[in-house]
Design a protein around this motif. Structure first.
Motif, mmCIF file in Angstrom:
data_model
loop_
_atom_site.group_PDB
_atom_site.id
_atom_site.type_symbol
_atom_site.label_atom_id
_atom_site.label_comp_id
_atom_site.label_asym_id
_atom_site.label_seq_id
_atom_site.Cartn_x
_atom_site.Cartn_y
_atom_site.Cartn_z
ATOM 1 N N ARG A 90 -8.899 11.673 11.537
ATOM 2 C CA ARG A 90 -7.500 11.555 11.285
ATOM 3 C C ARG A 90 -6.822 11.980 12.129
ATOM 4 O O ARG A 90 -5.747 11.819 12.272
ATOM 5 N N ARG A 137 -7.825 0.522 14.759
ATOM 6 C CA ARG A 137 -8.237 0.186 13.185
ATOM 7 C C ARG A 137 -7.743 -1.345 12.775
ATOM 8 O O ARG A 137 -8.308 -1.711 12.363
ATOM 9 N N GLU A 138 -6.362 -1.180 13.317
ATOM 10 C CA GLU A 138 -5.782 -2.661 12.962
ATOM 11 C C GLU A 138 -6.463 -3.756 13.371
ATOM 12 O O GLU A 138 -6.559 -4.848 12.858
ATOM 13 N N GLU A 195 -9.448 -4.252 11.255
ATOM 14 C CA GLU A 195 -9.332 -5.031 9.942
ATOM 15 C C GLU A 195 -8.850 -6.805 10.173
ATOM 16 O O GLU A 195 -9.391 -7.304 9.505
ATOM 17 N N LEU A 218 -13.738 0.629 6.908
ATOM 18 C CA LEU A 218 -12.290 0.682 6.698
ATOM 19 C C LEU A 218 -11.788 1.353 5.462
ATOM 20 O O LEU A 218 -10.807 1.868 5.746
ATOM 21 N N THR A 219 -12.388 0.920 4.383
ATOM 22 C CA THR A 219 -12.027 1.444 3.003
ATOM 23 C C THR A 219 -12.107 2.852 3.066
ATOM 24 O O THR A 219 -11.163 3.644 2.697
ATOM 25 N N SER A 257 -11.915 4.887 5.732
ATOM 26 C CA SER A 257 -10.871 5.507 6.865
ATOM 27 C C SER A 257 -9.322 5.203 5.964
ATOM 28 O O SER A 257 -8.717 6.166 6.218
ATOM 29 N N TYR A 258 -9.142 4.401 5.068
ATOM 30 C CA TYR A 258 -8.004 4.382 4.436
ATOM 31 C C TYR A 258 -7.820 5.369 3.160
ATOM 32 O O TYR A 258 -6.871 5.837 2.992
ATOM 33 N N ALA A 311 -4.031 6.403 4.786
ATOM 34 C CA ALA A 311 -3.461 5.279 4.331
ATOM 35 C C ALA A 311 -2.842 4.245 5.650
ATOM 36 O O ALA A 311 -2.357 4.630 6.250
ATOM 37 N N LYS A 312 -3.120 2.804 5.258
ATOM 38 C CA LYS A 312 -2.721 1.862 6.162
ATOM 39 C C LYS A 312 -1.060 2.057 6.121
ATOM 40 O O LYS A 312 -0.390 2.023 5.085
ATOM 41 N N GLU A 331 -0.248 5.985 9.526
ATOM 42 C CA GLU A 331 -0.909 6.623 10.762
ATOM 43 C C GLU A 331 0.010 7.768 11.514
ATOM 44 O O GLU A 331 -0.447 8.805 11.899
#
Length: 137
Positions: free
Chosen positions: A31, A58-59, A62, A108-109, A111-112, A116-117, A120
């Motif tokens: 985080r 991270r993007e 995804e 990814l889920t 990490s969100y 949250a997407k 950041e």
């Protein structure tokens, strides 16, 4: 609540000879560095016996699950419905590694769940980072 996610994954190193090889890898999301994902391979998986780690967006991860993404040292694309390929480029060469797409989606889920997407930037401590840079100067 922890601020770090570590997830072990299986990777398949794609090679021409003698054949592809399954290797362990570790995905990490912290985080405190909310835009980044770290992917590390253990020393046994490298040619020189040292851990190999890559940090990328991270993007990018995804996007690469859906469509070819990346134009630099890390490129990601879906291989088929169940697999994703990540290609790494360095001065010493390149590596092509295949992952289970569901393992990457699960990561990814998770990490969100930490950040949250789109949120950041709210997790960056710009003042602390600037103070650290000024101390080092």
């Amino acid at each position: 609540m922890s601020s770090v996610i570590d997830q072990a994954v299986q990777a398949r190193l794609i090679a021409t000879a003698p054949r592809s090889q399954v290797i362990p890898a570790n995905l990490r999301y912290d985080r405190t560095d909310p835009f980044a994902v770290r992917l590390a391979f253990p020393p046994a998986a490298s040619l020189d016996g040292a851990e190999v780690a890559w940090t990328f967006g991270r993007e990018l991860l995804e996007e690469g699950l859906r469509t070819p993404a990346g134009a630099g040292d890390v490129q990601i694309w879906p291989y088929d419905a169940d697999a994703v390929v990540i290609e790494f480029h360095a001065a010493g060469g390149m590596a092509v590694v295949q992952f289970d797409a569901q393992e990457l989606r699960t990561f990814l889920t998770r990490s969100y769940g930490l950040v949250a997407k789109g949120d950041e930037a709210g997790h960056l401590d710009v003042e602390a980072d600037l103070a650290a840079l000024l101390r080092e100067a």
